[in-house]
Every structure is written in structure tokens, then in C-alpha cells.
Design a protein around this motif. Structure first.
Motif, PDB file in Angstrom:
ATOM      1  N   ARG A   1       8.134   9.661  -7.067  1.00 21.19           N
ATOM      2  CA  ARG A   1       9.004   8.490  -6.996  1.00 21.19           C
ATOM      3  C   ARG A   1       8.357   7.301  -7.698  1.00 21.19           C
ATOM      4  O   ARG A   1       7.140   7.220  -7.854  1.00 21.19           O
ATOM      5  N   THR A   2       9.185   6.361  -8.094  1.00 16.63           N
ATOM      6  CA  THR A   2       8.670   5.089  -8.590  1.00 16.63           C
ATOM      7  C   THR A   2       8.373   4.190  -7.385  1.00 16.63           C
ATOM      8  O   THR A   2       8.873   4.446  -6.283  1.00 16.63           O
ATOM      9  N   PRO A   3       7.585   3.136  -7.553  1.00 20.10           N
ATOM     10  CA  PRO A   3       7.342   2.223  -6.437  1.00 20.10           C
ATOM     11  C   PRO A   3       8.638   1.670  -5.838  1.00 20.10           C
ATOM     12  O   PRO A   3       8.748   1.544  -4.610  1.00 20.10           O
ATOM     13  N   LEU A   4       9.609   1.331  -6.688  1.00 18.38           N
ATOM     14  CA  LEU A   4      10.866   0.795  -6.162  1.00 18.38           C
ATOM     15  C   LEU A   4      11.653   1.866  -5.415  1.00 18.38           C
ATOM     16  O   LEU A   4      12.275   1.585  -4.381  1.00 18.38           O
ATOM     17  N   GLU A   5      11.636   3.100  -5.931  1.00 19.80           N
ATOM     18  CA  GLU A   5      12.318   4.189  -5.228  1.00 19.80           C
ATOM     19  C   GLU A   5      11.646   4.461  -3.879  1.00 19.80           C
ATOM     20  O   GLU A   5      12.321   4.716  -2.868  1.00 19.80           O
ATOM     21  N   ALA A   6      10.313   4.395  -3.855  1.00 17.91           N
ATOM     22  CA  ALA A   6       9.587   4.605  -2.601  1.00 17.91           C
ATOM     23  C   ALA A   6       9.939   3.517  -1.595  1.00 17.91           C
ATOM     24  O   ALA A   6      10.092   3.787  -0.396  1.00 17.91           O
TER      25      ALA A   6
ATOM     26  N   TYR B   1       6.199  -1.292 -14.649  1.00 20.41           N
ATOM     27  CA  TYR B   1       5.263  -0.566 -13.780  1.00 20.41           C
ATOM     28  C   TYR B   1       5.950  -0.143 -12.485  1.00 20.41           C
ATOM     29  O   TYR B   1       5.764   0.978 -12.005  1.00 20.41           O
ATOM     30  N   ASN B   2       6.772  -1.030 -11.921  1.00 18.02           N
ATOM     31  CA  ASN B   2       7.471  -0.704 -10.674  1.00 18.02           C
ATOM     32  C   ASN B   2       8.537   0.362 -10.864  1.00 18.02           C
ATOM     33  O   ASN B   2       9.048   0.912  -9.879  1.00 18.02           O
ATOM     34  N   GLY B   3       8.896   0.632 -12.114  1.00 17.97           N
ATOM     35  CA  GLY B   3       9.920   1.640 -12.382  1.00 17.97           C
ATOM     36  C   GLY B   3       9.362   2.936 -12.946  1.00 17.97           C
ATOM     37  O   GLY B   3      10.118   3.798 -13.395  1.00 17.97           O
ATOM     38  N   GLU B   4       8.023   3.090 -12.916  1.00 18.85           N
ATOM     39  CA  GLU B   4       7.393   4.310 -13.427  1.00 18.85           C
ATOM     40  C   GLU B   4       7.024   5.242 -12.273  1.00 18.85           C
ATOM     41  O   GLU B   4       6.493   4.795 -11.251  1.00 18.85           O
TER      42      GLU B   4
ATOM     43  N   MET C   1       0.819  -1.202   0.000  1.00 17.48           N
ATOM     44  CA  MET C   1       0.000   0.000   0.000  1.00 17.48           C
ATOM     45  C   MET C   1       0.858   1.259   0.000  1.00 17.48           C
ATOM     46  O   MET C   1       0.572   2.220  -0.681  1.00 17.48           O
ATOM     47  N   ALA C   2       1.936   1.250   0.803  1.00 18.25           N
ATOM     48  CA  ALA C   2       2.745   2.454   0.963  1.00 18.25           C
ATOM     49  C   ALA C   2       3.555   2.765  -0.276  1.00 18.25           C
ATOM     50  O   ALA C   2       3.895   3.922  -0.520  1.00 18.25           O
ATOM     51  N   THR C   3       3.902   1.756  -1.085  1.00 17.41           N
ATOM     52  CA  THR C   3       4.789   1.974  -2.221  1.00 17.41           C
ATOM     53  C   THR C   3       4.134   1.689  -3.570  1.00 17.41           C
ATOM     54  O   THR C   3       4.688   2.049  -4.598  1.00 17.41           O
ATOM     55  N   ARG C   4       2.980   1.036  -3.588  1.00 17.52           N
ATOM     56  CA  ARG C   4       2.291   0.649  -4.828  1.00 17.52           C
ATOM     57  C   ARG C   4       3.069  -0.404  -5.622  1.00 17.52           C
ATOM     58  O   ARG C   4       2.736  -0.704  -6.770  1.00 17.52           O
ATOM     59  N   ALA C   5       4.104  -0.978  -5.065  1.00 17.88           N
ATOM     60  CA  ALA C   5       4.940  -1.923  -5.820  1.00 17.88           C
ATOM     61  C   ALA C   5       4.254  -3.276  -5.966  1.00 17.88           C
ATOM     62  O   ALA C   5       3.630  -3.768  -5.031  1.00 17.88           O
ATOM     63  N   VAL C   6       4.381  -3.868  -7.148  1.00 22.21           N
ATOM     64  CA  VAL C   6       3.959  -5.246  -7.369  1.00 22.21           C
ATOM     65  C   VAL C   6       5.083  -6.138  -6.866  1.00 22.21           C
ATOM     66  O   VAL C   6       6.220  -6.038  -7.327  1.00 22.21           O
ATOM     67  N   ILE C   7       4.794  -7.005  -5.912  1.00 23.50           N
ATOM     68  CA  ILE C   7       5.854  -7.831  -5.322  1.00 23.50           C
ATOM     69  C   ILE C   7       5.858  -9.252  -5.870  1.00 23.50           C
ATOM     70  O   ILE C   7       6.822  -9.994  -5.667  1.00 23.50           O
ATOM     71  N   GLY C   8       4.814  -9.655  -6.560  1.00 22.98           N
ATOM     72  CA  GLY C   8       4.766 -10.998  -7.133  1.00 22.98           C
ATOM     73  C   GLY C   8       3.462 -11.205  -7.875  1.00 22.98           C
ATOM     74  O   GLY C   8       2.512 -10.431  -7.705  1.00 22.98           O
ATOM     75  N   TYR C   9       3.407 -12.240  -8.685  1.00 24.95           N
ATOM     76  CA  TYR C   9       2.203 -12.492  -9.471  1.00 24.95           C
ATOM     77  C   TYR C   9       2.190 -13.947  -9.930  1.00 24.95           C
ATOM     78  O   TYR C   9       3.194 -14.655  -9.869  1.00 24.95           O
ATOM     79  N   ALA C  10       1.026 -14.384 -10.396  1.00 27.51           N
ATOM     80  CA  ALA C  10       0.884 -15.696 -11.017  1.00 27.51           C
ATOM     81  C   ALA C  10      -0.128 -15.557 -12.145  1.00 27.51           C
ATOM     82  O   ALA C  10      -1.070 -14.771 -12.040  1.00 27.51           O
ATOM     83  N   LEU C  11       0.076 -16.284 -13.202  1.00 25.57           N
ATOM     84  CA  LEU C  11      -0.802 -16.226 -14.367  1.00 25.57           C
ATOM     85  C   LEU C  11      -1.850 -17.327 -14.272  1.00 25.57           C
ATOM     86  O   LEU C  11      -1.514 -18.515 -14.204  1.00 25.57           O
ATOM     87  N   ALA C  12      -3.132 -16.947 -14.236  1.00 26.75           N
ATOM     88  CA  ALA C  12      -4.233 -17.911 -14.189  1.00 26.75           C
ATOM     89  C   ALA C  12      -4.771 -18.104 -15.604  1.00 26.75           C
ATOM     90  O   ALA C  12      -5.141 -17.137 -16.267  1.00 26.75           O
ATOM     91  N   LEU C  13      -4.808 -19.340 -16.058  1.00 26.61           N
ATOM     92  CA  LEU C  13      -5.164 -19.619 -17.443  1.00 26.61           C
ATOM     93  C   LEU C  13      -6.646 -19.939 -17.637  1.00 26.61           C
ATOM     94  O   LEU C  13      -7.109 -20.009 -18.771  1.00 26.61           O
ATOM     95  N   GLY C  14      -7.383 -20.151 -16.582  1.00 28.30           N
ATOM     96  CA  GLY C  14      -8.800 -20.466 -16.715  1.00 28.30           C
ATOM     97  C   GLY C  14      -9.640 -19.214 -16.874  1.00 28.30           C
ATOM     98  O   GLY C  14      -9.136 -18.084 -16.865  1.00 28.30           O
TER      99      GLY C  14
END
Length: 294
Positions: free
Chosen positions: A174-179, A163-166, A1-14
């Protein structure tokens, strides 16, 4: 929440994601992210982009204190939440009922993904005669215009890393990673990481499947288990004939069942099992495809 950074993901095919997809996303959010060896040369991650666990030292195996989630069925499964709190050691928060704006950050994120990357093509002709949607709506025999699963995963990995670098206006430019860098430098105690012993048990976020140990000493058939019509075993299990007929709990990534994490019913670990039947790997890929289409 504080940084808006995406920390991980998974692709759902259904058509809809399920509890297995949720477990895969949770695992990916804690495990160190490894950049993909992209099969598409064009997409590249902008300088300063990436996922935190892959580019910020010390954030590997970092986890959260509170897990905020949407009230979707896959999220609210009682067993899923219980496994999450036990393995990660966090609390869960569904937020106030009937107040979707409390999760507005997630909605805005997916709106951005939809507008910059994902677009439903059915019955869409685009805004002009030359719109790419017109071409992609019916590719005919031009199969080169279609995207493979590997290519889709490549593009998604790059998209989220970029996205994390925008820069974000709500982050003071700041970018999410910079934050995240900024917050961790101010207060490094903000970061909580899983102990080594617990990090090796992330497979427990998945739903357990219970199987019986098979074998027949009189016929020289060593102890083994069957899963998806494939025989699995290990050196440890093969030498313990007394376990034949007992039950085991297995945990696996349903999209990649080339190995299984196996535990006794009392929770003690038996190890990793591999397929032994001839042609098993080919069958496993087919089994994964069937599951993905469900």
C-alpha cells in the motif's frame, strides 16, 4: 509510524534549522494542507498522492497523541516542548538514549530524499563526462540553471506528495495514503482533531516576542507597537490610549511577518496587527531575507 505518511513540513533556509523552523513544521503538520500553485509546469503529483490533510476527508486539524523526536538541540528546547504539549495536548518521547535505530524510519526517509532529489554539488563531478553535476557545479552566467526559492518549494511540495502516493513494501504494497485510509476505516476513533478554539491558537507554538506599546496622546500619536523597525497597529489598540507603556506578547512566522498575532501578558488575545508604515511590506521582505540568512 503506522503509515509512513508525511503529514506536513517546513523549509529551513539556514545552515541548521532552529526553534522557529520547528514551530513552522509543527503548525504545517496540523493545519490543512493547501496544494501550491506551482510555477514549474513539469512536476505533477501522481494520482493517489498528496498530503493527508489535503486529500483525506476528516484529517484536517488532526494531531498526534505522542510526539517522537530526535535529540537535537532545536527539538529538545524545553520551551518548545512545553508549548507543544499545551497547544496540541500530546506527550513527548525522545526514545532510549544511544539507540538511534529507534528512529531509523526518519533516517531512511531522508536517505531517500537525498538519493532522489537533494545532492551536494561542491567538489562533485558526477559519474561521467555528461553527468548533470558537472554542469551544475559551476553554472557561470547560465542563471536559468539556478533554482529560485519559489521553484524549490514547488519541487519539495510535489516530491513529498508523490512520496505519499508510492507503494511501500513494509505497508503490504500500500501507499502511505492508502494505509491511512485503511486504518481510519477500520477504527475511526484513531483520529483526534483539535477543537476549533484550539486550532485558532496554533500560533502559540512559536516563541513569543515581548514588545512595549508606544504612543503619545499629547502629540496625537495613537497606540502602536514596533517590530523589525516597522509600525504595527489595529483598530482595537488604536482606541485604547490607556495601554501605552504596557507590554504585549507577539507571535509570528519569522519568514512572513506581514501580520502578527498579539496577546496581553495575561494570555488574553488582542487580535491580529498589520503594518501601517509607508513601504512596510518591502521592508518586511528584506527583514525576512536577513533572518533566513542567519
Amino acid at each position: 509510524m503506522a503509515t509512513r505518511a508525511v503529514i506536513g513540513y517546513a523549509l529551513a533556509l539556514g545552515r541548521e534549522y532552529n526553534k522557529d523552523d520547528i514551530a513552522a513544521a509543527l503548525q504545517a503538520s496540523v493545519m490543512p494542507h493547501a496544494a501550491r500553485a506551482s510555477k514549474i509546469p513539469a512536476p505533477v503529483v501522481r494520482p493517489g498522492g498528496g498530503l493527508p490533510s489535503g486529500v483525506i476527508p476528516g484529517t484536517a486539524w488532526a494531531c498526534w497523541g505522542t510526539f517522537h523526536f530526535e535529540a537535537a538541540k532545536a527539538h529538545c528546547a524545553k520551551a518548545t516542548l512545553e508549548r507543544l504539549t499545551q497547544v496540541v495536548g500530546c506527550t513527548t518521547d525522545n526514545g532510549p538514549l544511544g539507540q538511534k535505530n529507534k528512529r531509523a524510519l526518519i533516517e531512511r526517509f531522508f536517505d531517500q530524499i537525498a538519493s532522489h532529489f537533494a545532492h551536494r554539488l561542491a567538489a562533485t563531478t558526477g559519474g561521467s563526462r555528461r553527468a548533470v553535476e558537472r554542469v551544475l557545479n559551476d553554472v557561470g552566467e547560465k542563471t536559468s540553471l539556478m533554482m529560485t526559492l519559489d521553484e524549490l518549494e514547488d519541487v519539495i511540495d510535489v516530491l513529498l506528495a508523490k512520496y505519499n502516493g508510492e507503494p511501500h513494501g513494509r505497508l503490504g504494497g500500500r501507499t502511505p495514503l492508502e494505509a491511512m485510509h485503511f486504518l481510519l476505516e477500520k477504527q475511526d476513533s484513531l483520529l483526534r482533531t483539535l477543537p476549533v478554539a484550539r486550532s485558532s491558537a496554533l500560533c502559540l507554538l512559536q516563541e513569543a516576542r515581548v514588545v512595549a506599546i508606544r504612543g503619545d496622546v499629547s502629540r496625537g500619536e495613537r497606540p502602536h507597537i514596533n517590530f523589525e523597525d516597522v509600525r504595527y497597529d489595529s483598530r482595537v489598540l488604536s482606541g485604547i490610549a490607556g495601554l501605552i507603556g504596557k507590554q504585549l506578547r507577539i507571535y509570528c512566522n519569522v519568514k512572513d511577518i506581514r501580520h502578527l498575532h498579539v496577546f496581553h501578558m495575561d494570555g488574553s488575545e488582542l487580535g491580529v496587527f498589520l503594518p501601517r508604515a509607508p513601504g512596510a511590506l518591502r521592508h518586511i521582505r528584506c527583514a525576512c531575507d536577513r533572518k533566513s540568512s542567519h
